[in-house]
Design an enzyme around this catalytic site. Structure first.
Site, PDB file in Angstrom:
ATOM      1  N   LYS A 284       0.809  -1.222   0.000  1.00  0.00           N
ATOM      2  CA  LYS A 284       0.000   0.000   0.000  1.00  0.00           C
ATOM      3  C   LYS A 284       0.851   1.286   0.000  1.00  0.00           C
ATOM      4  CE  LYS A 284      -4.031  -2.040   2.312  1.00  0.00           C
ATOM      5  NZ  LYS A 284      -4.938  -1.886   3.484  1.00  0.00           N
TER       6      LYS A 284
ATOM      7  N   TYR B  97     -12.858  -1.484  -2.997  1.00  0.00           N
ATOM      8  CA  TYR B  97     -13.286  -1.497  -1.596  1.00  0.00           C
ATOM      9  C   TYR B  97     -14.798  -1.288  -1.428  1.00  0.00           C
ATOM     10  CZ  TYR B  97      -8.541  -1.700   0.300  1.00  0.00           C
ATOM     11  OH  TYR B  97      -7.278  -2.099   0.673  1.00  0.00           O
TER      12      TYR B  97
ATOM     13  N   ASN C 266      -1.833   0.576   6.757  1.00  0.00           N
ATOM     14  CA  ASN C 266      -1.339  -0.677   7.347  1.00  0.00           C
ATOM     15  C   ASN C 266      -0.515  -1.523   6.364  1.00  0.00           C
ATOM     16  OD1 ASN C 266      -3.446  -1.535   5.793  1.00  0.00           O
ATOM     17  ND2 ASN C 266      -4.590  -2.539   7.421  1.00  0.00           N
TER      18      ASN C 266
ATOM     19  N   HIS D 209      -2.348  -5.371   1.908  1.00  0.00           N
ATOM     20  CA  HIS D 209      -3.674  -5.993   1.846  1.00  0.00           C
ATOM     21  C   HIS D 209      -3.478  -7.446   1.439  1.00  0.00           C
ATOM     22  CE1 HIS D 209      -7.789  -6.924   0.581  1.00  0.00           C
ATOM     23  NE2 HIS D 209      -7.230  -7.468  -0.490  1.00  0.00           N
TER      24      HIS D 209
ATOM     25  N   GLU E 175     -10.137 -10.753  -6.865  1.00  0.00           N
ATOM     26  CA  GLU E 175      -9.215  -9.618  -6.769  1.00  0.00           C
ATOM     27  C   GLU E 175      -8.096  -9.724  -7.809  1.00  0.00           C
ATOM     28  OE1 GLU E 175      -8.208  -9.618  -2.575  1.00  0.00           O
ATOM     29  OE2 GLU E 175     -10.186  -8.837  -2.029  1.00  0.00           O
TER      30      GLU E 175
HETATM   31  P1  CMP Z   1      -7.531  -4.065   4.084  1.00  0.00           P
HETATM   32  O1  CMP Z   1      -7.099  -5.415   4.519  1.00  0.00           O
HETATM   33  O2  CMP Z   1      -7.000  -3.590   2.774  1.00  0.00           O
HETATM   34  O3  CMP Z   1      -9.134  -3.980   4.057  1.00  0.00           O
HETATM   35  C1  CMP Z   1      -9.871  -2.820   4.320  1.00  0.00           C
HETATM   36  C2  CMP Z   1      -8.993  -1.661   4.730  1.00  0.00           C
HETATM   37  O4  CMP Z   1      -9.668  -0.603   5.353  1.00  0.00           O
HETATM   38  C3  CMP Z   1      -8.002  -2.146   5.773  1.00  0.00           C
HETATM   39  O5  CMP Z   1      -7.064  -3.017   5.194  1.00  0.00           O
HETATM   40  C4  CMP Z   1      -7.478  -0.818   6.282  1.00  0.00           C
HETATM   41  O6  CMP Z   1      -6.513  -0.254   5.420  1.00  0.00           O
HETATM   42  C5  CMP Z   1      -8.733   0.059   6.209  1.00  0.00           C
HETATM   43  N1  CMP Z   1      -9.332   0.307   7.527  1.00  0.00           N
HETATM   44  C6  CMP Z   1      -9.326   1.476   8.170  1.00  0.00           C
HETATM   45  N2  CMP Z   1      -9.970   1.404   9.328  1.00  0.00           N
HETATM   46  C7  CMP Z   1     -10.419   0.153   9.449  1.00  0.00           C
HETATM   47  C8  CMP Z   1     -11.167  -0.537  10.461  1.00  0.00           C
HETATM   48  N3  CMP Z   1     -11.570   0.066  11.574  1.00  0.00           N
HETATM   49  N4  CMP Z   1     -11.426  -1.831  10.255  1.00  0.00           N
HETATM   50  C9  CMP Z   1     -11.022  -2.446   9.110  1.00  0.00           C
HETATM   51  N5  CMP Z   1     -10.301  -1.829   8.138  1.00  0.00           N
HETATM   52  C10 CMP Z   1     -10.008  -0.547   8.302  1.00  0.00           C
END
Ligand code: CMP
Length: 131
Positions: free
Chosen positions: A9, A49, A112, A115, A126
């Protein structure tokens, strides 16, 4: 053997740590069989998303995902979906286990670093979305 889908990311491409993340992927027995660096636009990020569109973090997530390039990847290996989810750790880096990618590199719950697909079915969807 199966395949999973990964995104390195914007927080990670910005800090130039894609190689460090790829080393962890390879050291854990997953093979990077396709990858490309792209810059998502709003429409593509929103579509990817879509399942989160009613969540409070959705707009911040989209703005973050278009802020810098990402590296989209196909990973292959035994039990690839579960193996990679285990390697990346929990969404919240404070809850991620020691040694996981998010524990090592994630900045917060949105930024974070990576993904991973959460099921074989989503991995297929995906991968087809990006490759
Ligand atoms: P990802 O695994 O890509 O899936 C959804 C993304 O939303 C997650 O990683 C984070 O980057 C983002 N995100 C932000 N806040 C939250 C939250 N509270 N719970 C889950 N995903 C979140």
């Amino acid at each position: 053997m199966n395949k999973t889908f990964s995104i390195i990311k914007p927080d990670a491409t910005k800090r130039n740590i894609t190689g460090s993340i790829n080393k962890l992927i390879e050291d854990n027995g997953l093979r990077i069989i396709a990858q490309k660096r792209i810059h998502l636009d709003t429409a593509k990020a929103e579509k990817f998303y879509e399942v989160h569109k009613d969540r409070p973090f959705y707009r911040d997530l989209i703005n973050y995902m278009i802020s810098e390039p990402v590296v989209v990847q196909v990973l292959e290996g035994d039990n690839a979906v579960n193996k990679y989810r285990d390697l990346i750790g929990s969404t919240d880096p404070n809850k991620a286990k020691e040694g996981s990618i998010r524990k090592l590199y994630a900045l917060n719950t949105t930024q974070n670093s990576v993904h991973a697909s959460d099921s074989l079915e989503n991995a297929k969807r995906e991968i087809e979305f990006f490759f």
